[in-house]
Design an enzyme around this catalytic site. Structure first.
Site, PDB file in Angstrom:
ATOM      1  N   ASP A  21     121.024   9.773  83.831  1.00 48.32           N
ATOM      2  CA  ASP A  21     120.804   9.390  84.775  1.00 48.32           C
ATOM      3  C   ASP A  21     120.576   7.938  85.259  1.00 48.32           C
ATOM      4  O   ASP A  21     119.719   7.426  84.356  1.00 48.32           O
ATOM      5  CB  ASP A  21     119.402  10.347  85.696  1.00 48.32           C
ATOM      6  N   GLY A  22     121.251   7.067  86.317  1.00 51.94           N
ATOM      7  CA  GLY A  22     120.943   5.843  86.941  1.00 51.94           C
ATOM      8  C   GLY A  22     122.091   4.542  86.419  1.00 51.94           C
ATOM      9  O   GLY A  22     121.911   4.039  86.779  1.00 51.94           O
ATOM     10  N   HIS A  38     129.426   4.030  85.632  1.00 52.79           N
ATOM     11  CA  HIS A  38     129.718   5.666  84.595  1.00 52.79           C
ATOM     12  C   HIS A  38     130.600   5.172  83.087  1.00 52.79           C
ATOM     13  O   HIS A  38     130.025   6.009  82.263  1.00 52.79           O
ATOM     14  CB  HIS A  38     130.840   6.490  85.304  1.00 52.79           C
ATOM     15  N   LEU A 132     126.889  18.965  64.524  1.00 53.70           N
ATOM     16  CA  LEU A 132     126.297  19.568  65.695  1.00 53.70           C
ATOM     17  C   LEU A 132     127.034  20.063  67.060  1.00 53.70           C
ATOM     18  O   LEU A 132     128.404  19.547  66.699  1.00 53.70           O
ATOM     19  CB  LEU A 132     126.398  17.617  66.162  1.00 53.70           C
ATOM     20  N   ARG A 189     115.333  13.141  80.968  1.00 56.80           N
ATOM     21  CA  ARG A 189     115.666  12.705  81.678  1.00 56.80           C
ATOM     22  C   ARG A 189     115.573  10.980  82.010  1.00 56.80           C
ATOM     23  O   ARG A 189     115.034  10.668  81.863  1.00 56.80           O
ATOM     24  CB  ARG A 189     115.093  13.324  82.911  1.00 56.80           C
TER      25      ARG A 189
END
Ligand code: IPE
Ligand code: IPE
Ligand code: MG
Length: 247
Positions: A21-22, A38, A132, A189
């Protein structure tokens, strides 16, 4: 293996989930359009993925687009979907090189056709990798996922394929989009918001939560390692007492 003396390799989480976020605020601070945030967030995705893989973490789930994000302005949604396609295409060879398997959770059929197709192609092309597992949550909402599971279970009991007495936590897990994936031990977060925003509600029942003020495009390898170190200081009691854990 990463040369960071603070990391205890015997206490790594198997699964880390991140609410990235952010991006919008990061862009605004530079006087740029939200989409620039983004675009700059992609490099954080790359750094966290590589760091998780190098540490030997088995699963990394990234919240990339929520069901609620469909309410954003159309040009932002279009730009995000375009960025998603571009990134998937550009990064698939690197995923293969690093033995990373791509998966996705969410209402994937609601994605634009080219996005859905490229995503499935990348999932296919990386399906044999066993390092992963990188899970992208796309058009995802935990409440949607839970309702879907409930509907499927209800239909199975109606059709007498499942007894009500067979419904338990383990069975429910198997009806979620995350079936076969262990629950995250650590949820991160970024951007200073203290909420879950409809992410993995069932699966994070006992996750350790880590909140940081850092905006997603600034969240780099060092930030990811800081979160792991912080996680390793937590005493996970699961309802027991400290004394019980020591004995
Ligand atoms: C996270 O950044 C990315 C997505 C939700 C797709 P935001 O776009 O939410 O950035 P802020 O929270 O507005 O700063
Ligand atoms: C959560 O971030 C969703 C993703 C990171 C994809 P949002 O920015 O959409 O969440 P809210 O609006 O702050 O709850
Ligand atoms: Mg946000």
């Amino acid at each position: 293996m990463i040369e960071d003396k603070r990391i205890d390799y015997t206490k790594l989480p198997q699964h880390v989930a991140i609410i990235m976020d952010g991006n919008g605020r990061w862009a605004k601070k530079q006087g740029e359009h939200r989409i620039v945030g983004h675009q700059n967030g992609v490099k954080s995705v790359r750094e966290c993925t590589e760091t998780a893989a190098e540490l030997g973490i088995k699963y990394l789930t990234l919240y990339a687009f929520s069901t609620e994000n469909w309410s954003r302005p159309k040009e932002e949604i279009d730009a995000l979907m375009e960025l998603l396609v571009q990134t998937i295409v550009a990064e698939t060879p690197t995923l293969n090189k690093n033995n990373i398997r791509l998966q996705a959770i969410g209402n994937l059929k609601s994605l634009p056709g080219n996005c859905y197709n490229q995503l499935n192609e990348a999932i296919d092309e990386t399906s044999k990798n066993n390092g992963l597992t990188l899970v992208l949550a796309l058009s995802y909402s935990a409440k949607w996922e839970i309702i879907e599971a409930v509907k499927t279970i209800a239909a199975a009991t109606r059709d007498e394929k499942l007894q009500i007495s067979e419904i338990n936590e383990k069975l429910f897990d198997n009806y979620l989009t995350t079936k076969d994936i262990p629950h995250p031990e650590l949820l991160i977060r970024t951007s200073g918001e203290f909420r879950i925003s409809n992410f993995l509600l069932w699966q994070i029942a006992y996750a350790e939560l880590y909140f940081t003020e850092t905006l997603w495009p600034d969240f780099n390898r060092a930030c990811f390692l800081d979160a792991i170190v912080d996680y390793q200081t937590r005493e996970r009691r699961f309802g027991m007492t400290s004394e019980q854990l020591i004995s």
